[in-house]
Design a protein around this motif. Structure first.
Motif, PDB file in Angstrom:
ATOM      1  N   THR A   1      94.786  25.376  45.097  1.00 47.66           N
ATOM      2  CA  THR A   1      93.777  24.767  45.971  1.00 47.66           C
ATOM      3  C   THR A   1      94.452  24.016  47.113  1.00 47.66           C
ATOM      4  OG1 THR A   1      92.314  24.517  44.066  1.00 47.66           O
ATOM      5  CG2 THR A   1      91.761  23.250  46.025  1.00 47.66           C
TER       6      THR A   1
ATOM      7  N   ILE B   1      95.880  26.504  49.584  1.00 46.67           N
ATOM      8  CA  ILE B   1      94.809  27.058  50.420  1.00 46.67           C
ATOM      9  C   ILE B   1      94.454  26.063  51.526  1.00 46.67           C
ATOM     10  CG2 ILE B   1      92.368  27.714  50.440  1.00 46.67           C
ATOM     11  CD1 ILE B   1      92.906  28.956  47.629  1.00 46.67           C
ATOM     12  N   ALA B   2      94.452  24.770  51.202  1.00 44.99           N
ATOM     13  CA  ALA B   2      94.170  23.756  52.223  1.00 44.99           C
ATOM     14  C   ALA B   2      95.246  23.787  53.316  1.00 44.99           C
ATOM     15  CB  ALA B   2      94.099  22.369  51.588  1.00 44.99           C
TER      16      ALA B   2
ATOM     17  N   ASP C   1      94.532  26.879  55.395  1.00 42.64           N
ATOM     18  CA  ASP C   1      93.366  26.657  56.266  1.00 42.64           C
ATOM     19  C   ASP C   1      93.752  25.820  57.486  1.00 42.64           C
ATOM     20  OD1 ASP C   1      91.515  28.122  54.801  1.00 42.64           O
ATOM     21  OD2 ASP C   1      90.822  26.380  53.640  1.00 42.64           O
TER      22      ASP C   1
ATOM     23  N   VAL D   1      94.400  33.576  52.208  1.00 42.36           N
ATOM     24  CA  VAL D   1      93.232  32.708  52.101  1.00 42.36           C
ATOM     25  C   VAL D   1      92.107  33.515  51.468  1.00 42.36           C
ATOM     26  CG1 VAL D   1      91.566  31.314  53.395  1.00 42.36           C
ATOM     27  CG2 VAL D   1      93.931  31.446  54.170  1.00 42.36           C
TER      28      VAL D   1
ATOM     29  N   LYS E   1      85.849  33.633  52.527  1.00 45.04           N
ATOM     30  CA  LYS E   1      84.944  32.492  52.626  1.00 45.04           C
ATOM     31  C   LYS E   1      83.564  32.876  52.107  1.00 45.04           C
ATOM     32  CE  LYS E   1      87.799  29.699  54.721  1.00 45.04           C
ATOM     33  NZ  LYS E   1      88.456  28.699  53.951  1.00 45.04           N
TER      34      LYS E   1
ATOM     35  N   GLY F   1      88.225  25.186  50.194  1.00 48.22           N
ATOM     36  CA  GLY F   1      88.991  26.422  50.305  1.00 48.22           C
ATOM     37  C   GLY F   1      88.153  27.680  50.220  1.00 48.22           C
TER      38      GLY F   1
END
Length: 148
Positions: free
Chosen positions: A47, A50-51, A54, A90, A93, A131
């Motif tokens: 997590t 992923i941040a 991003d 990633v 979404k 994420g």
């Protein structure tokens, strides 16, 4: 396999295949991850990684906008190519319908009913959707859900 392990494996594969572009971007990703781990003295989870990813995508999108405004299409193109490589790691979404379903579930869970409850609702949604969804869109949809 964790995201960091996947990055390491892909870096090795890029070295073997001679894909210099992907190799360079993966090295940038690994450097950003390592920098955050050193700064915060923690081991990043998927997590957290992923941040970081991003944030890297957002930085590059901002750069593309600035380069295009300055008529530097050559530099904007390089940034777009980096975004493509970073976005491989990633997760996809969530769509607007999925976000609205999560908002409805969180609304039922917290009993939120007015604009005063935005903070309470976002507090429940942020850890669940981090994420996986654009938090700006989540915030907008939460405000709409509590307004009407």
């Amino acid at each position: 396999m964790s995201l960091k392990q996947q990055l390491t494996e892909d870096m090795k594969a890029a070295m073997k295949s001679g894909d210099k572009h992907s190799l360079g971007v993966i090295r940038l990703i690994n450097a950003a991850i390592k920098q955050r781990e050193v700064d915060e003295r923690i081991e990043l989870t998927d997590t957290d990684v992923i941040a970081v990813l991003d944030k890297m995508v957002k930085q590059r999108k901002d750069s593309v906008t600035q380069y295009e405004a300055a008529n530097r299409e050559d530099l904007a193109s390089v940034e777009r190519d980096e975004i493509v490589v970073i976005e491989r790691y990633v997760p996809a979404k969530m769509g607007e319908a999925e976000i609205q379903a999560a908002i409805a579930a969180a609304k039922a869970e917290t009993g939120a009913s007015s604009a005063a409850d935005i903070g309470k609702l976002m507090g429940v949604l942020k850890p669940k959707l981090a994420g996986q969804a654009d938090m700006g869109l989540v915030s907008k949809l939460v405000k709409q859900a509590l307004a009407g």
